[in-house]
Design a protein around this motif. Structure first.
Motif, PDB file in Angstrom:
ATOM      1  N   LEU A   1      -6.595   2.058  -1.372  1.00 29.31           N
ATOM      2  CA  LEU A   1      -5.938   1.008  -1.338  1.00 29.31           C
ATOM      3  C   LEU A   1      -6.313   0.133  -0.186  1.00 29.31           C
ATOM      4  CD1 LEU A   1      -2.410   2.226  -2.529  1.00 29.31           C
ATOM      5  CD2 LEU A   1      -3.822   0.839  -3.830  1.00 29.31           C
TER       6      LEU A   1
ATOM      7  N   ILE B   1       0.737  -1.158  -0.081  1.00 31.05           N
ATOM      8  CA  ILE B   1       0.048   0.036   0.063  1.00 31.05           C
ATOM      9  C   ILE B   1       0.802   1.284   0.123  1.00 31.05           C
ATOM     10  CG2 ILE B   1      -1.633   1.387   1.252  1.00 31.05           C
ATOM     11  CD1 ILE B   1      -3.088  -1.263   2.173  1.00 31.05           C
ATOM     12  N   ARG B   2       1.869   1.068   0.849  1.00 33.41           N
ATOM     13  CA  ARG B   2       2.751   2.359   0.993  1.00 33.41           C
ATOM     14  C   ARG B   2       3.340   2.608  -0.405  1.00 33.41           C
ATOM     15  NH1 ARG B   2       4.973   1.285   6.858  1.00 33.41           N
ATOM     16  NH2 ARG B   2       3.436   2.329   8.011  1.00 33.41           N
TER      17      ARG B   2
ATOM     18  N   ASN C   1       0.999   7.485  -6.732  1.00 35.74           N
ATOM     19  CA  ASN C   1       0.012   8.552  -6.259  1.00 35.74           C
ATOM     20  C   ASN C   1      -1.436   7.946  -6.199  1.00 35.74           C
ATOM     21  OD1 ASN C   1       1.757  10.386  -5.264  1.00 35.74           O
ATOM     22  ND2 ASN C   1       1.626  11.497  -7.731  1.00 35.74           N
ATOM     23  N   ILE C   2      -1.624   6.629  -5.772  1.00 41.10           N
ATOM     24  CA  ILE C   2      -3.033   5.948  -5.368  1.00 41.10           C
ATOM     25  C   ILE C   2      -3.169   6.345  -4.275  1.00 41.10           C
ATOM     26  CG2 ILE C   2      -4.377   3.900  -5.497  1.00 41.10           C
ATOM     27  CD1 ILE C   2      -2.327   2.744  -7.763  1.00 41.10           C
ATOM     28  N   PRO C   3      -4.530   6.996  -3.989  1.00 39.54           N
ATOM     29  CA  PRO C   3      -4.889   7.453  -2.624  1.00 39.54           C
ATOM     30  C   PRO C   3      -4.820   6.226  -1.818  1.00 39.54           C
ATOM     31  CG  PRO C   3      -6.241   8.417  -4.324  1.00 39.54           C
ATOM     32  CD  PRO C   3      -5.380   7.324  -5.116  1.00 39.54           C
ATOM     33  N   ALA C   4      -4.090   6.299  -0.533  1.00 39.72           N
ATOM     34  CA  ALA C   4      -4.210   5.311   0.486  1.00 39.72           C
ATOM     35  C   ALA C   4      -5.790   4.877   0.832  1.00 39.72           C
ATOM     36  CB  ALA C   4      -3.301   5.676   1.826  1.00 39.72           C
TER      37      ALA C   4
ATOM     38  N   ASN D   1       1.278   3.747  -3.013  1.00 37.60           N
ATOM     39  CA  ASN D   1       0.694   5.172  -2.772  1.00 37.60           C
ATOM     40  C   ASN D   1       1.785   6.201  -3.367  1.00 37.60           C
ATOM     41  OD1 ASN D   1       0.862   7.450  -0.238  1.00 37.60           O
ATOM     42  ND2 ASN D   1      -0.992   7.408  -1.363  1.00 37.60           N
ATOM     43  N   LYS D   2       3.089   5.674  -3.096  1.00 39.80           N
ATOM     44  CA  LYS D   2       4.293   6.753  -3.115  1.00 39.80           C
ATOM     45  C   LYS D   2       4.799   6.755  -4.596  1.00 39.80           C
ATOM     46  CE  LYS D   2       9.007   7.691  -1.711  1.00 39.80           C
ATOM     47  NZ  LYS D   2       9.970   7.274  -0.955  1.00 39.80           N
TER      48      LYS D   2
END
Length: 124
Positions: free
Chosen positions: A114, A100-101, A108-111, A104-105
């Motif tokens: 996720l 997930i991290r 740029n998929i919103p946490a 996201n990083k």
């Protein structure tokens, strides 16, 4: 400028009609200011009365893949080996916190999306 809160469905529809007539208004004019205020009121009404659910994790990943032209190979650094990427995309394996991290990083998929996971039930 006589503006009232949007309290009913009729108020909402009426405000949308008025916004439509103001769409060509220039910024900084009285009509432009009215458009800004009405759009803000409509946004607040819609947020309360028509909340949008976040997509689940796999849908968010697939959307980003389509949007950026990504392949399964592009996800390997964030998720792991190719077979693991396929398992995640098939909903047979949940995302870990590390995945997930990384997603996201890197993409740029919103946490929030996720962590919204649906895992397919195991076949008997």
């Amino acid at each position: 400028m006589n503006i009232r809160p949007i309290k009913t469905e009729a108020d909402y529809r009426e405000t949308l009609r008025e916004i439509e007539t103001l769409m060509s208004a220039d910024a900084g004019t009285e009509a432009g200011d009215r458009l800004d205020v009405l759009a803000t009121l409509v946004e607040a009404y819609e947020r309360t009365h028509f909340p949008m659910d976040l997509p689940d994790a796999v849908e968010a990943i697939k959307f980003r893949m389509e949007q950026q032209g990504l392949t399964v190979d592009d996800l390997i650094p964030a998720i792991g080996r190719k077979n693991r990427v396929y398992e995640v995309l098939a909903r047979r394996r949940p995302l870990t916190v590390r995945m997930i991290r990384a997603l996201n990083k890197s993409f740029n998929i919103p946490a929030e999306s996720l962590i919204n996971q649906r895992v397919a039930p195991r076949a008997a």
